[in-house]
Motif scaffolding. Structure first.
Motif, PDB file in Angstrom:
ATOM      1  N   GLU C 101      82.207  34.372  43.076  1.00 16.79           N
ATOM      2  CA  GLU C 101      82.201  34.108  44.520  1.00 16.79           C
ATOM      3  C   GLU C 101      82.393  32.625  44.770  1.00 16.79           C
ATOM      4  O   GLU C 101      81.435  31.882  44.934  1.00 16.79           O
ATOM      5  CB  GLU C 101      80.894  34.532  45.174  1.00 16.79           C
ATOM      6  N   TYR C 102      83.640  32.213  44.840  1.00 17.19           N
ATOM      7  CA  TYR C 102      83.900  30.781  45.018  1.00 17.19           C
ATOM      8  C   TYR C 102      83.320  30.272  46.330  1.00 17.19           C
ATOM      9  O   TYR C 102      82.884  29.145  46.424  1.00 17.19           O
ATOM     10  CB  TYR C 102      85.414  30.526  44.993  1.00 17.19           C
ATOM     11  N   ASN C 103      83.321  31.127  47.349  1.00 16.66           N
ATOM     12  CA  ASN C 103      82.855  30.624  48.645  1.00 16.66           C
ATOM     13  C   ASN C 103      81.336  30.493  48.693  1.00 16.66           C
ATOM     14  O   ASN C 103      80.792  29.939  49.632  1.00 16.66           O
ATOM     15  CB  ASN C 103      83.345  31.510  49.781  1.00 16.66           C
ATOM     16  N   GLY C 157      91.926  30.330  47.052  1.00 15.33           N
ATOM     17  CA  GLY C 157      92.472  29.843  45.785  1.00 15.33           C
ATOM     18  C   GLY C 157      92.103  28.388  45.538  1.00 15.33           C
ATOM     19  O   GLY C 157      91.763  27.993  44.424  1.00 15.33           O
ATOM     20  N   MET C 158      92.170  27.580  46.574  1.00 12.61           N
ATOM     21  CA  MET C 158      91.835  26.170  46.414  1.00 12.61           C
ATOM     22  C   MET C 158      90.347  25.993  46.125  1.00 12.61           C
ATOM     23  O   MET C 158      89.969  25.131  45.337  1.00 12.61           O
ATOM     24  CB  MET C 158      92.220  25.411  47.682  1.00 12.61           C
ATOM     25  N   ASP C 191      98.868  32.140  40.337  1.00 11.97           N
ATOM     26  CA  ASP C 191      98.881  30.673  40.221  1.00 11.97           C
ATOM     27  C   ASP C 191      97.700  30.181  39.392  1.00 11.97           C
ATOM     28  O   ASP C 191      97.842  29.285  38.548  1.00 11.97           O
ATOM     29  CB  ASP C 191      98.803  30.034  41.616  1.00 11.97           C
ATOM     30  N   LEU C 192      96.552  30.757  39.651  1.00  8.82           N
ATOM     31  CA  LEU C 192      95.362  30.268  38.962  1.00  8.82           C
ATOM     32  C   LEU C 192      95.345  30.685  37.495  1.00  8.82           C
ATOM     33  O   LEU C 192      94.850  29.950  36.641  1.00  8.82           O
ATOM     34  CB  LEU C 192      94.098  30.745  39.684  1.00  8.82           C
ATOM     35  N   GLU C 193      95.876  31.857  37.209  1.00 11.09           N
ATOM     36  CA  GLU C 193      95.974  32.246  35.803  1.00 11.09           C
ATOM     37  C   GLU C 193      96.782  31.212  35.038  1.00 11.09           C
ATOM     38  O   GLU C 193      96.389  30.767  33.953  1.00 11.09           O
ATOM     39  CB  GLU C 193      96.653  33.628  35.680  1.00 11.09           C
TER      40      GLU C 193
END
Lengths: 260, 290, 275
Positions: C101-103, C157-158, C191-193
């Protein structure tokens, strides 16, 4: 509608109100509602000159002292209650009971214990401030997102670090919301504290003016109390605005994401 | 009093990756609380505090003149609640509170609905209302003493009204303004009349705000009702407390303060119970969202 | 940190023989008595310096529990984990965790830059050092210049990139990632991979990557560890011998890729679903 435009509209009602008050009271013969002109003259005379040091400054001093003590105590105990469920369960019956006692009812108690003066009034004000802060701090600490704490733990932060760097900032919005209520309760306590048996202070002043039938003075006192309430609240809002800028943005983004 | 900032929610994923804190001791953290933990231990702590008070005041560590021992207060309490006039005083305070509260509801909710219904009226009145809200209502007591006298219930009822009406109006106003425009659009799309839109959409969505306003107003109102009789005299329990302090019987003062606290607690708990019953659907909705 | 080819000094100090992460006979049982739930029966594996290991399994298997045990956030009932040769008894110093959970893993009251150096600030790393590592880490994830922004102003993503940067700035021996891209849209995920692969190439970091996405696991890994359903053990370990650097289009069209993912898929499909 620009912010300035909104502020402009907001001013309309107060301006209209005061104008009406001025005009309608000008020819007033009622002893209870003297002309606003006289009230304002009394206001200036009393608060800037004769009663500034005897009544205004002491009351403000009591308020600020009580506020400081109550906030510190409230945050400390509230944090403990938020972190230690057992402590919270054991202590809650007593705090909830004392919290349910109306501030005015505690004045005679304060008089018995401390007589009149600085200690008694500050004691009462601290108590009035303490409870809203206690409640909101407890809720804020309990509500800290566990993921924040997991992140902190995974990076090896000690408990003290987690408390200072994560728990307190995360609970800050709720603690500050409690502060807002605490300021209102504290100010009311400031006035009530010297309405009963004191010889000085804001509360004493307006009751004394009323019993001596000095109506313009009474109104001047009422306006001053209102002004103090407004100033205290505005000061708080400014502080909150600076401290919680991040919170507004975060909530906006989070709610938008949920709505999406 | 309760803040309106929502509490962060818990993880919603079934697999809950790394969400719960602490070294996992699942059986302990997930088990419910035992009776002892919920009631027994707290009761024991209260008894210890009372016992400690008794000990310290009897042995003179704490000045027994100002701080009567717990048993003395208890005796005064029991003696007092057998007096009719004490119950009459409680009744007077509660009656004036109820009257003032009812008046503030009758005036406040419609006013709030009206003021919140249009953007213009909101912009016109919200700043002024928020300003008035910052004024401690107690400041109006001397004026009301002059206008209403101290004999009947009017003074305490008026003070209650003054304290309760502002939170009720303001919260109701916010409730109307906070309506989700999508919900309104949906209602209009289904051809609901203006009245139906109001009763079926606006009112229910404003209900939690109104409930908050009522809660705040009720608490402040009770505070003011007691303060009125305490400072100005009259029929309420406040006056009896002052009376006791003049008669030089400190334990009676304590006992009556305790009685007032019990009254306050009773009122708060009743309000909470009513609110949770009326809004149980909304409260759980609140928790799931935040 | 930029341009460095190997991770922490402690990891470097190891001989080639000592794996940087070792899990021995790990077992986790929740509760006790008749109501006990055995999440992990027995897991043993090791990860060498510079390896990229993916862990996949059916949903409900103890992937999360395993990661928590390695990260020291959970005490296993049996067995132990060793990071950089030291036994794990609480969050190990040489390990950084990237949450799903990045957020919720970025602190909303801190700017992006402050979030990246948050673990360092709390550990009283000198200011100049902090700023250098912050800059390098943000550059690694392509977010240079975003210091002053707040996490909630960024896309998902950021935000995850910031979380990765935070892990990089910490300069760990091992980077643990718990289904980090599961909550992202497909484009961000791709992109993140690639970003993680690039970072690993540049720094030589050891990565342990938990995912439920089979394609992702084969695409990223040097080795794929396939877990069974609860009570979890290792079903199989599959070596991934695809050419590097990996590419979203060519690698995924490679016949070996197809064969590997089919094999992993079969292994997982044959597992019973979680009750």
């Amino acid at each position: 509608m620009t912010r300035l435009g909104q502020a402009g509209i907001g001013i309309v009602v107060p301006v209209v109100f005061f104008s009406l008050w001025w005009v309608l009271s000008e020819g007033s013969t009622s002893p209870y509602f003297p002309p606003l002109r006289r009230t304002l003259a009394a206001f200036l005379e009393i608060w800037f000159f004769s009663r500034f040091f005897t009544d205004l400054l002491p009351s403000v001093g009591h308020f600020l002292s009580g506020l400081a003590i109550g906030v510190v105590a409230g945050v400390v105990v509230g944090t403990l209650m938020g972190l230690l469920p057992r402590f919270s369960r054991d202590v809650s019956p007593m705090t909830e009971f004392v919290r349910a006692i109306p501030t005015a009812a505690l004045v005679p108690l304060g008089l018995i214990l401390f007589g009149t003066g600085f200690v008694m009034e500050t004691f009462l004000i601290s108590l009035a401030v303490f409870f809203p802060i206690l409640v909101s701090t407890t809720a804020g600490v309990r509500g800290v997102d566990p993921v924040y704490l997991e992140v902190a733990r995974s990076y090896g932060l000690s408990f003290a670090d987690r408390l200072w760097h994560v728990i307190i900032p995360a609970a800050a919005p709720q603690i500050l919301a409690g502060c807002r209520v605490a300021i209102a309760f504290g100010l009311a306590a400031t006035v009530i504290a010297n309405m009963v048996a004191s010889g000085s202070g804001l509360g004493f002043f307006i009751v004394d003016a009323q019993t001596s039938f000095r109506l313009p003075d009474m109104w001047a006192g009422l306006i001053m109390i209102g002004l103090l309430g407004y100033l205290a609240n505005t000061a708080f809002v400014l502080v909150e605005h600076r401290l919680l800028g991040w919170h507004r943005g975060w909530r906006g983004a989070t709610q938008a994401a949920r709505a999406a | 009093m309760g803040s309106d900032v929502p509490v962060h929610g818990s993880s919603q994923k079934a697999e809950a990756p790394l969400v719960t804190g602490g070294t996992q001791r699942i059986s302990r953290s997930r088990a419910g609380l035992t009776w002892w933990q919920r009631f027994g231990e707290p009761a024991l702590v209260v008894l210890c505090v009372i016992g400690g008070w008794e000990l310290l005041t009897r042995t003179g560590v704490l000045p027994a003149q100002d701080l009567p021992p717990a048993t003395v207060i208890g005796a005064a309490f029991i003696g007092d609640i057998q007096q009719l006039r004490v119950w009459e005083a409680l009744g007077a305070t509660l009656a004036s509170w109820a009257i003032g509260l009812a008046a503030s509801i009758i005036v406040g909710i419609p006013a709030g609905l009206l003021l919140g219904s249009s953007r213009l009226s909101y912009l016109l009145f919200q700043p002024s209302l928020e300003f008035i809200r910052t004024i401690p209502s107690i400041a109006a007591l001397p004026l009301l003493i002059l206008l209403l006298g101290t004999r009947g219930l009017e003074l305490a009822a008026a003070m209650t009204f003054l304290g309760a009406v502002w939170p009720i109006v303001i919260q109701t106003m916010y409730g109307v303004r906070d309506l989700d425009p999508t919900t309104m659009d949906a209602g209009r799309a289904y051809g609901l009349s203006r009245l139906q839109l109001f009763t079926r959409i606006v009112l229910p969505s404003a209900l939690p705000y109104i409930a908050t306003g009522l809660r705040l107003g009720a608490v402040v109102g009770l505070l003011l009702s007691v303060a009125a009789s305490l400072i100005a005299g009259g029929k309420g329990i406040g006056f009896l407390i002052v009376n006791a302090s003049f008669s030089g019987v400190p334990e009676l003062v304590y006992a009556r303060i305790v009685l007032t606290g019990i009254m306050g607690l009773g009122v708060t708990l009743t309000l909470v119970a009513i609110e949770s019953r009326l809004l149980f659907w909304h409260a759980s909705h609140r928790r799931a969202v935040t | 940190m930029s341009g460095r080819q190997d991770p922490t000094a402690s990891a470097r100090a190891q001989t080639a023989k000592t794996p940087v992460l070792e899990v021995r006979d790990l077992g986790v049982t929740y509760g006790s008595g008749p109501g006990a739930v055995m999440a992990i029966r027995e897991l043993s594996f090791s990860v060498d310096l510079g390896e990229f290991v993916c862990i996949v399994g059916p949903s409900g298997c103890g992937k999360t529990t395993l990661l928590k045990s390695i990260a020291g956030l959970l005490s296993p009932t049996r067995g132990e984990a060793y990071v950089a040769g030291k036994r794990v008894e609480g969050p190990p110093k040489d390990l950084a965790l990237v949450f799903q959970e990045y957020n919720r893993s970025l602190l909303p009251w801190l700017s992006v830059g402050d979030n990246v150096t948050f673990p360092l600030a709390a550990r009283k790393v000198p200011k100049a050092d902090q700023l250098a590592r912050r800059k390098a880490a943000l550059a690694q994830v392509g977010l240079l210049g975003f210091d002053e922004k707040y996490p909630w102003q960024l896309s998902g993503g950021m935000q995850q990139r910031v979380a990765i940067a935070r892990g990089l700035a910490y300069e760990p021996a091992v980077l643990l990632m718990d289904e980090p891209f599961a909550s992202l849209d497909a484009q961000s995920r791709a992109d993140l991979e690639d970003l993680v692969l690039k970072v690993q190439r540049d720094t030589g970091l050891t990565v342990v990557f938990v995912t439920h996405d089979i394609d992702e696991s084969v695409y990223e890994a040097d080795r794929v560890i396939v877990l069974t359903q609860r009570p979890t053990t290792i079903r199989q370990v599959i070596g991934v011998d695809l050419p590097k650097p990996r590419d979203q289009i060519t690698t995924k069209a490679h016949p070996e890729f197809v064969r590997l993912r089919t094999e992993v898929l079969k292994l997982i499909k044959n597992e019973p679903t979680a009750s």
